[in-house]
Design an enzyme around this catalytic site. Structure first.
Site, PDB file in Angstrom:
ATOM      1  N   GLU A 246       0.466  -0.614   0.048  1.00  0.00           N
ATOM      2  CA  GLU A 246      -0.143  -0.153  -0.050  1.00  0.00           C
ATOM      3  C   GLU A 246       0.618   1.750   0.430  1.00  0.00           C
ATOM      4  O   GLU A 246       1.868   1.122   1.056  1.00  0.00           O
ATOM      5  CB  GLU A 246      -0.732  -0.058   1.227  1.00  0.00           C
ATOM      6  CG  GLU A 246      -2.136   1.347   1.444  1.00  0.00           C
ATOM      7  CD  GLU A 246      -3.456   0.939   2.406  1.00  0.00           C
ATOM      8  OE1 GLU A 246      -2.832  -0.128   3.196  1.00  0.00           O
ATOM      9  OE2 GLU A 246      -3.851   1.838   2.320  1.00  0.00           O
TER      10      GLU A 246
ATOM     11  N   GLU B  54      -9.411   4.388   6.108  1.00  0.00           N
ATOM     12  CA  GLU B  54      -8.745   4.577   7.301  1.00  0.00           C
ATOM     13  C   GLU B  54      -9.766   5.078   8.317  1.00  0.00           C
ATOM     14  O   GLU B  54      -9.967   4.873   9.716  1.00  0.00           O
ATOM     15  CB  GLU B  54      -7.422   5.278   6.992  1.00  0.00           C
ATOM     16  CG  GLU B  54      -6.994   4.450   6.136  1.00  0.00           C
ATOM     17  CD  GLU B  54      -5.857   3.081   6.374  1.00  0.00           C
ATOM     18  OE1 GLU B  54      -6.134   2.787   8.501  1.00  0.00           O
ATOM     19  OE2 GLU B  54      -5.478   2.902   6.389  1.00  0.00           O
TER      20      GLU B  54
ATOM     21  N   GLY C 176       3.076   2.028  11.085  1.00  0.00           N
ATOM     22  CA  GLY C 176       3.057   1.445  11.969  1.00  0.00           C
ATOM     23  C   GLY C 176       2.839   0.232  11.803  1.00  0.00           C
ATOM     24  O   GLY C 176       3.150  -1.010  12.620  1.00  0.00           O
ATOM     25  N   ALA C 177       1.992  -0.305  11.111  1.00  0.00           N
ATOM     26  CA  ALA C 177       1.917  -1.831  10.350  1.00  0.00           C
ATOM     27  C   ALA C 177       0.619  -1.981   9.256  1.00  0.00           C
ATOM     28  O   ALA C 177       0.041  -0.394   9.093  1.00  0.00           O
ATOM     29  CB  ALA C 177       0.935  -1.788  11.733  1.00  0.00           C
TER      30      ALA C 177
ATOM     31  N   HIS D 104      -6.381  -1.870  15.249  1.00  0.00           N
ATOM     32  CA  HIS D 104      -7.018  -1.606  14.171  1.00  0.00           C
ATOM     33  C   HIS D 104      -6.597  -2.225  12.971  1.00  0.00           C
ATOM     34  O   HIS D 104      -7.669  -2.043  11.346  1.00  0.00           O
ATOM     35  CB  HIS D 104      -6.129  -0.084  13.541  1.00  0.00           C
ATOM     36  CG  HIS D 104      -6.185   0.494  12.962  1.00  0.00           C
ATOM     37  ND1 HIS D 104      -6.604   1.794  12.955  1.00  0.00           N
ATOM     38  CD2 HIS D 104      -5.590   0.895  11.501  1.00  0.00           C
ATOM     39  CE1 HIS D 104      -7.049   2.353  11.658  1.00  0.00           C
ATOM     40  NE2 HIS D 104      -6.168   1.620  11.085  1.00  0.00           N
ATOM     41  N   GLU D 105      -5.623  -3.140  12.807  1.00  0.00           N
ATOM     42  CA  GLU D 105      -5.278  -3.844  11.986  1.00  0.00           C
ATOM     43  C   GLU D 105      -5.715  -4.820  11.700  1.00  0.00           C
ATOM     44  O   GLU D 105      -6.832  -5.605  10.688  1.00  0.00           O
ATOM     45  CB  GLU D 105      -3.636  -4.294  11.724  1.00  0.00           C
ATOM     46  CG  GLU D 105      -2.885  -3.494  11.270  1.00  0.00           C
ATOM     47  CD  GLU D 105      -2.623  -2.334  10.569  1.00  0.00           C
ATOM     48  OE1 GLU D 105      -3.255  -2.383   9.602  1.00  0.00           O
ATOM     49  OE2 GLU D 105      -2.079  -0.793  11.454  1.00  0.00           O
TER      50      GLU D 105
ATOM     51  N   HIS E 132      -8.570  -3.556   9.725  1.00  0.00           N
ATOM     52  CA  HIS E 132      -9.226  -3.616   8.996  1.00  0.00           C
ATOM     53  C   HIS E 132     -10.025  -4.522   7.781  1.00  0.00           C
ATOM     54  O   HIS E 132     -10.342  -5.168   6.902  1.00  0.00           O
ATOM     55  CB  HIS E 132      -7.767  -3.625   8.296  1.00  0.00           C
ATOM     56  CG  HIS E 132      -7.512  -2.241   7.964  1.00  0.00           C
ATOM     57  ND1 HIS E 132      -8.411  -0.887   7.528  1.00  0.00           N
ATOM     58  CD2 HIS E 132      -6.563  -1.182   8.450  1.00  0.00           C
ATOM     59  CE1 HIS E 132      -7.692   0.403   7.441  1.00  0.00           C
ATOM     60  NE2 HIS E 132      -6.681   0.467   8.408  1.00  0.00           N
TER      61      HIS E 132
END
Ligand code: B3K
Ligand code: ZN
Length: 881
Positions: free
Chosen positions: A129, A328, A269-270, A305-306, A309
Site C-alpha cells: 500500500e 482509514e 506502524g503496520a 486497528h489492523e 481492517h
C-alpha cells in the site's frame, strides 16, 4: 513561485474503471541472495464497454521485464512496449479470457524505500500500500481491481524456513539444493495493495481461536529470533479485538489462519494485508522492562486497528485512493471504540481529542490542508494524514451521534451486507446510513469535501423573570489552502444544562434542532430557547467533543470553573480546564513582556488541583488534567508572530506555579506509587503510574531539584517509571552530572535493544534548549545512528523537528537548516520518510518575521536541491504555496 511539474496530478473526477477485468492471479516468487524472480500469471478479459483491441496498460515502478507470454506463447517484441514504469500489450485478445504471463526480476537488498519486496535484517518482506505491488510485477495496481491470488514461494530452507503469504496454506515441500516451497491460496477477492509475502528465519507463537459461529482459526505471531516471548501481549490484544468485533459489529474472521509478522524496518506502524499483517516491531514486541504504558496502549490499538481492517478495508475496500478515509477513518473510529470499551472511555476520548488538536487541527489550518476526501493528489502516500485518519474517524463518530447507537449499527450492518466483496465510495457508505434509517445526510456529507476546522461560537442569556435560557449557536468556516467550499454543515452539538446540584436538567424547548442531548446545528445561526429550568443552569456544550470544531464559547470564568467541578460529563470537565489553561498560556505567550505576572490565575490552578485531589475520579483522568497543552498547540493558538522561546517560558512558568501551589498534594501522590509492586499493564495500573509520574514532574519543576527523579530512576522496576524519571533529569537538568549519569546508565542497559535505543535518541532530541541542536547533530554521528532504519530516523530527526519547539525553531535558523539538509539525505534512501518529516515545517508562516524568513529560505533551498523525490517535492511545494 516554484512549481514542480514532473509529478502528474491525479483527479477524482477522472476516475473510470479499467479496460480489462482481472479474474485471478497466480504467482511464483523465487527468492535468492541478491535477487528475486517473479512469475505472475494474470487471467484477464476485455470489459464489454472497452473497444475490441484496445491496449492493456499495466503499472510498473523500477521494474525489469524478463519474460512475457500470452496464453503460453511468448509475445513478439512488436506486440508490446515495456519501460520500468509501464508495460503495454498492444492488442490483447478481444474475446474471452486470456492468460498473461509476466516475469520480472527485482533486488530486495537494494530496496531502501521499503516499498515492494525488500529485506529487513535478512527477512524478505513486502509493503504494497499504496502503490508498492507495481515494484514487484507489472499490474493493474489500483484498489478497484479485485481478484483471488494463489502464491508459491521458493527459498533456501536454512535462510527462510518460514514462508508466508495471504490466505490459507495449501501445500509445502522440499526442492533440490536445500530449497523448499510453500503455496498459499487466498480465496477472497482482494486488491494488490493487500498482497504480502514474508520469508525468513523467524520464531513463532501460535494460539487457537474459535469464532462466534464455531470456526477454528490458528493465530500466529512471528518475530525475529529470540524475541517471541515479547509478543504475548500482542497476542492477547489480538484475541480481544477479534472477540470485540464479533460482539460489537457482528464481524467474524474468515480464513483458517491469521498471521502477524514483526519487522524492524518499516515505513509505518503496520499493514493490514489479508490474513498476513506485517507490523513495525515497535507495535508487537514489549515487556515491562522495555516498554512504557503508552507503548502497551499503542500495541493494543494498532493490533486492533489492523485486525478491524479485515472487514473495513479488506472485505470492503476503496474504489480509488480518494476514498482512503472510507477504510482509514472508519477503522480508526472502530479502534477508538475498542479502546474505549477495553480501557476508560473518557480518558480514551481525551487522548483522541488531544491527538486531533495536536496533529489534525494544525494540518487543517495550514498549507497542507485538504478535505477528508481529497479531490486531487500528486503523491498518494502524502495523504495518509491526520485529516484522513483522525478527522475521518470524527466524521464516522458524528454519524453515530446523529443516528444514535442503534441507527448507526443498522447502517453499518447494511454497509457490510450491501458492499461485501466490493470496492466502495464515500457516497455508498453514507447512503447505507440513509437507507437504513431514513435520515437525510446530504448536508452532513459536506464534511467530506469541505476542508478546514469550522468555528462554533456559542453564547447564552438567561431571563430570570421568565426562567428562560436562550442559546445562540453560530458556525463559520474560513476559506483555506485547499480552496474548498464554506457552506454551513450539519454539526451535532452534544450538550447539557447543569444545575447547581451537578445534575443535568430536563428542560422544555420547542426547537426542532434539539433531539435528546444533541443540538443539530444546520444553519449558519440558530437560536434555541429552553424553559422550565427553575434556576440559571450552566451550559455544557460540545460534550465528548461531538464535532471537530474550534469552540468559542462566550462563558464567564466563574461558570467555567463551576462546570469544571460539577459537570456530570467528565470529558467536558477536562476540556474546560484544558481550555482555561490553553487560553491563559496563549495570552501570556503573546505578551511575554509581562513575565512578572504568573501565566495562570490562582483560581484556575486551584480548580486543577481540586480535580487532581478528587479521589472519586479515575487516576488516569486526573493525570490528564495535569497534562498541560503542548507547546506546539499553544503556538497554534497564538497563531501569528509566534516566539517559541516565549511559549516555552510561559509553559514552564505555569508548571512551576502549579507545582508550588500543589506541592503537598504532589508529594502525597508521588509517594503512593509502590516501586515494589508487580507490574500489570492494565489501564487502572497504568493510570496510577501516570498520575504518580505527573506528580513527580511538578515536584521536580517546583523544587528545581533533580533528587526525586534521580531516586525514582535508581529504584524503577518498569520502563514507564524509569523513562519518566530519565526524561525529567535530561530535560530539566541537561548536561548536569545526574542527567549524564542516568543517560549513560540507560544506554549501557539497553544498547542492544533497538526499540529502547530509539527512546534514548528521542529523549535527547527533545531537550528544550536551543543548544540541543548540537546534541542532535552529534548523535547523527553515533555508531548506533543510521538513516536506513525509519524508526531511528523518526526517533532522532523526526522527533527533533516535531517536538522540540525551542531548538528546531531556533531564531538563527540553524534548526531548519539542519533538518532540511538531513531531509535531502533521507530522501535519497527513503522518500516516504523524508516527506513525512518535512511536514513539520507546515506552521512556518505563523512564526515571528526572523524565523519565518529562515524557514522560508530553508524550504526554498530544499526544493531547489537536485533529484528530490516527488514525495518530498510535493510536501515542500505545497508548504511554500
Ligand atoms: N493501511 C496502512 C497504511 C499504509 C500507508 C501507505 N503509505 C496502515 C493502516 O492504516 O492500517
Ligand atoms: Zn488503517
Amino acid at each position: 513561485m516554484l512549481r514542480t511539474d514532473d509529478g502528474q496530478t491525479v483527479k477524482l473526477t477522472d476516475y473510470r474503471p479499467t479496460d480489462y477485468i482481472l479474474h485471478g492471479v497466480e504467482m511464483t516468487i523465487r527468492l535468492f541472495e541478491g535477487a528475486a524472480e517473479i512469475d505472475a500469471a494474470l487471467t484477464l478479459e476485455r470489459r464489454t464497454e472497452t473497444a475490441a483491441g484496445a491496449p492493456l496498460t499495466l503499472d510498473g515502478d523500477e521494474l525489469v521485464l524478463t519474460g512475457l507470454s500470452l496464453d503460453g506463447a511468448p509475445l513478439e517484441p512488436g506486440a508490446y512496449e515495456a519501460s520500468p514504469e509501464r508495460l503495454t500489450v498492444l492488442s490483447p485478445p478481444p474475446e474471452g479470457r486470456f492468460r498473461l504471463g509476466v516475469s520480472t526480476r527485482v533486488v530486495p537488498e537494494e530496496n531502501s524505500q521499503l516499498m515492494g519486496l525488500y529485506r529487513s535484517n535478512g527477512i524478505w518482506c513486502t509493503q504494497c500500500e499504496a502503490e508498492g505491488f507495481r515494484r514487484i510485477t507489472y499490474f493493474l495496481d489500483r484498489p478497484d481491481v479485485l481478484a483471488p491470488y494463489k502464491v508459491r514461494i521458493e527459498a533456501d530452507k536454512a535462510k527462510a524456513p518460514v514462508l508466508l503469504s495471504n490466505g490459507n496454506p495449501v501445500e509445502a515441500g522440499e526442492l533440490a539444493d536445500g530449497r523448499h516451497f510453500a503455496v498459499w491460496d487466498d480465496p477472497f477477492n482482494k486488491p494488490s495493495y493487500l498482497f504480502a509475502i514474508v520469508a525468513g528465519d523467524l520464531d513463532a507463537m501460535h494460539e487457537p481461536f474459535q469464532t462466534m459461529s464455531g470456526r477454528k482459526v490458528t493465530l500466529g505471531i512471528y518475530t525475529e529470533k529470540g524475541r517471541v516471548a515479547q509478543a504475548a501481549y500482542a497476542m492477547d490484544a489480538l484475541k480481544r479485538s477479534m472477540r470485540w468485533d464479533e460482539r460489537r459489529f457482528g464481524r467474524e474472521y474468515d480464513l483458517d489462519v491469521f498471521n502477524v509478522v514483526a519487522i524492524a524496518d518499516f515505513n509505518m506502524g503496520a499493514m493490514e494485508n489479508k490474513g498476513l499483517n506485517v507490523f513495525n516491531h515497535k507495535y508487537v514486541l514489549l515487556d515491562s522492562d522495555i516498554a512504557t504504558d503508552s507503548d502497551y496502549a499503542g500495541v493494543e490499538t494498532v493490533i486492533a486497528h489492523e485486525y478491524f481492517h479485515n472487514w473495513t478495508g479488506n472485505r470492503i475496500t476503496c474504489r480509488d485512493w480518494f476514498q482512503l478515509c472510507l477504510k482509514e477513518g472508519l477503522t480508526v473510529y472502530r479502534d477508538q471504540e475498542f479502546s474505549a470499551d477495553e480501557r476508560e472511555a473518557t480518558v480514551q476520548r481525551i487522548g483522541s481529542v488531544r491527538r486531533l488538536k495536536g496533529h489534525q487541527f494544525p494540518e487543517d489550518q495550514g498549507p497542507l490542508q485538504h478535505p477528508v476526501r481529497p479531490d486531487e493528489y500528486r503523491e498518494i502516500n502524502n495523504f495518509y494524514t491526520a485529516t484522513v485518519y483522525d478527522k475521518g474517524a470524527e466524521l464516522v463518530r458524528m454519524i453515530a451521534t446523529i443516528l444514535g447507537r442503534d441507527g448507526f449499527r443498522k447502517g453499518m450492518d447494511l454497509y457490510f451486507e450491501r458492499h461485501d466483496g466490493e470496492a466502495a465510495t464515500i457516497e455508498q457508505f453514507v447512503a447505507c446510513f440513509e437507507d437504513a434509517t431514513g435520515a437525510d445526510l446530504t448536508q452532513f456529507a459536506l464534511w467530506y469535501v469541505q476542508a478546514g476546522t469550522p468555528t462554533l461560537s456559542v453564547s447564552e442569556t438567561y431571563d430570570a423573570a421568565n426562567d428562560r435560557l436562550t442559546v445562540t449557536l453560530q458556525q463559520s468556516l474560513k476559506p483555506g489552502a485547499a480552496g474548498t467550499g464554506t457552506a454551513p454543515m450539519h454539526i451535532p452539538v452534544r450538550f447539557g444544562l447543569v444545575g447547581s446540584n451537578g445534575q443535568d436538567k430536563e428542560a422544555a424547548t420547542t426547537s426542532a434542532a434539539v433531539e435528546g442531548d444533541v443540538i443539530h446545528l444546520r444553519e449558519a445561526n440558530t437560536r434555541i430557547v429552553f424553559e422550565g429550568l427553575g434556576e440559571r443552569p450552566y451550559l455544557s456544550v460540545l460534550r465528548d467533543f461531538s464535532a471537530p470544531v474550534q469552540l468559542e464559547h462566550a462563558q464567564s470564568e466563574s461558570d467555567r470553573l463551576a462546570l469544571a467541578r460539577l459537570d456530570p460529563n467528565l470529558f467536558n470537565r477536562w476540556r474546560i480546564l484544558n481550555d482555561l489553561v490553553g487560553q491563559s498560556l496563549t495570552i501570556a505567550s503573546r505578551s511575554p513582556a509581562d513575565s512578572a505576572t504568573p501565566p495562570l490565575a490562582a483560581d484556575i490552578v486551584d480548580a486543577i488541583l481540586a480535580s487532581v485531589a478528587d479521589v472519586s475520579l479515575d487516576p488516569a483522568f486526573r493525570a490528564q488534567v495535569l497534562a498541560l497543552p503542548g507547546e506546539a498547540e499553544i503556538a497554534r493558538m497564538v497563531a501569528e508572530n509566534v516566539d517559541p522561546d516565549a511559549v516555552h517560558a510561559v509553559v514552564e512558568a505555569a508548571r512551576v506555579a502549579i507545582g508550588r501551589r500543589g506541592m503537598r498534594l504532589f508529594e502525597d501522590l508521588h509517594k503512593e506509587t509502590d516501586p515494589a509492586a508487580d507490574f500489570s499493564p492494565d489501564a487502572a495500573s497504568a493510570g496510577r503510574r501516570a498520575l504518580a509520574n505527573a506528580a513527580l514532574g511538578y515536584l521536580v519543576a517546583a523544587k528545581d531539584d533533580p533528587a526525586p527523579a534521580e531516586a525514582q530512576y535508581a529504584s524503577a522496576r518498569n520502563m514507564t517509571d524509569r523513562l519518566s524519571a530519565l526524561a525529567l533529569l535530561v530535560h530539566h537538568f541537561p548536561g548536569t552530572a545526574p542527567a549524564d549519569a542516568a543517560l549513560a546508565d540507560f544506554y549501557a542497559r539497553f544498547e542492544n535493544d533497538e526499540l529502547v535505543l530509539d527512546k534514548w535518541f528521542a529523549l535527547q532530541a527533545t531537550i528544550p534548549d536551543p543548544a540541543s541542536l548540537d546534541t542532535v547533530l552529534h548523535l547523527t554521528r553515533h555508531p548506533k545512528f543510521t538513516l536506513r532504519n525509519p524508526n531511528r530516523v523518526r526517533a532522532l530527526i523526526g522527533t527533533f523537528a516535531a517536538a522540540n519547539q525551542v531548538a528546531f525553531h531556533r531564531a538563527d535558523g540553524a534548526g531548519y537548516r539542519f533538518v532540511a539538509e538531513r531531509l535531502v539525505e533521507i530522501d535519497r534512501i527513503n522518500p516516504q520518510i523524508a516527506a513525512r518529516i518535512a511536514t513539520t515545517f507546515r506552521a512556518w508562516r505563523s512564526f515571528e518575521p526572523a524565523r519565518r524568513e529562515n524557514a522560508r529560505k530553508a524550504l526554498q533551498q530544499l526544493i531547489e536541491s537536485q533529484g528530490l523525490s516527488k514525495d518530498l517535492k510535493d510536501i515542500v511545494d505545497r508548504s511554500l504555496r
